[in-house]
Design a protein around this motif. Structure first.
Motif, short mmCIF file in Angstrom:
data_model
loop_
_atom_site.label_atom_id
_atom_site.label_comp_id
_atom_site.label_asym_id
_atom_site.label_seq_id
_atom_site.Cartn_x
_atom_site.Cartn_y
_atom_site.Cartn_z
N ASN A 64 9.25 -2.30 -5.33
CA ASN A 64 7.86 -2.04 -5.60
C ASN A 64 8.12 -1.11 -7.23
O ASN A 64 8.82 -0.26 -7.27
CB ASN A 64 7.37 -0.86 -4.91
CG ASN A 64 6.88 -1.54 -3.51
OD1 ASN A 64 6.35 -2.60 -3.70
ND2 ASN A 64 7.49 -0.98 -2.25
N PRO A 99 4.15 2.33 -11.38
CA PRO A 99 3.43 2.18 -12.68
C PRO A 99 3.51 3.87 -13.26
O PRO A 99 4.05 4.83 -12.70
CB PRO A 99 2.02 2.32 -12.32
CG PRO A 99 1.99 1.60 -10.90
CD PRO A 99 3.23 2.15 -10.35
N THR A 118 2.57 4.08 -6.52
CA THR A 118 3.03 2.63 -6.12
C THR A 118 2.01 1.58 -6.54
O THR A 118 0.75 1.92 -6.55
CB THR A 118 3.67 2.55 -4.63
OG1 THR A 118 2.54 2.64 -3.83
CG2 THR A 118 4.70 3.66 -4.48
N GLU A 119 2.37 0.23 -6.42
CA GLU A 119 1.41 -0.80 -6.43
C GLU A 119 0.24 -0.82 -5.11
O GLU A 119 -0.70 -1.05 -5.07
CB GLU A 119 2.01 -2.17 -6.39
CG GLU A 119 2.58 -2.27 -7.99
CD GLU A 119 3.26 -3.68 -7.89
OE1 GLU A 119 3.27 -4.63 -7.20
OE2 GLU A 119 3.88 -3.86 -9.08
N TRP A 120 0.92 -0.37 -4.15
CA TRP A 120 0.13 -0.50 -2.93
C TRP A 120 -0.42 0.78 -2.43
O TRP A 120 -1.50 0.96 -1.58
CB TRP A 120 1.24 -0.73 -1.58
CG TRP A 120 2.23 -0.09 -1.46
CD1 TRP A 120 3.36 -0.48 -2.00
CD2 TRP A 120 2.34 1.28 -0.98
NE1 TRP A 120 4.31 0.54 -1.84
CE2 TRP A 120 3.92 1.67 -1.39
CE3 TRP A 120 1.72 2.15 -0.39
CZ2 TRP A 120 4.29 2.86 -0.87
CZ3 TRP A 120 2.23 3.44 0.04
CH2 TRP A 120 3.73 3.68 -0.16
#
Length: 98
Positions: A2, A5, A10-12
């Motif tokens: 992961n 950013p 996290t992306e999730w």
């Protein structure tokens, strides 16, 4: 892996009020059996970087005490099996020599 950013999420990650005290929490994922049961799963990354799944389960019990106890015994057995299977899958495996 992961990617993280620039904002640290996290992306999730749900990127809202769910995050706090250094934790990142995903949106809730629901599994429903109308009027009978519901499971809610949330992915969590703690402030130390450790990730885990948080699961809540609600199941309607039979009205009779004996039947309800049988349901609970079955549910606990199934949960034990599911948690064990997930824990084994998360264990790092040693590399084999070529």
């Amino acid at each position: 892996m992961n990617r993280r950013p620039r904002d640290g999420h996290t992306e999730w990650c749900g990127k809202d009020h769910r995050c706090g005290l250094g934790e990142h929490r995903s949106e809730e994922i629901f599994v429903d059996v109308a009027g009978r049961s519901r499971a809610v799963l949330v992915r969590v990354r703690t402030a130390t970087g450790r990730e885990h799944a948080e699961v809540r389960v609600r199941v309607a019990l039979a009205p009779g005490e004996l039947a309800a106890r049988r349901q609970l015994v079955g549910l606990l057995g199934d949960l034990r099996q599911a948690v064990t299977r997930a824990a084994i899958a998360a264990r790092p495996r040693p590399r084999r020599a070529a």
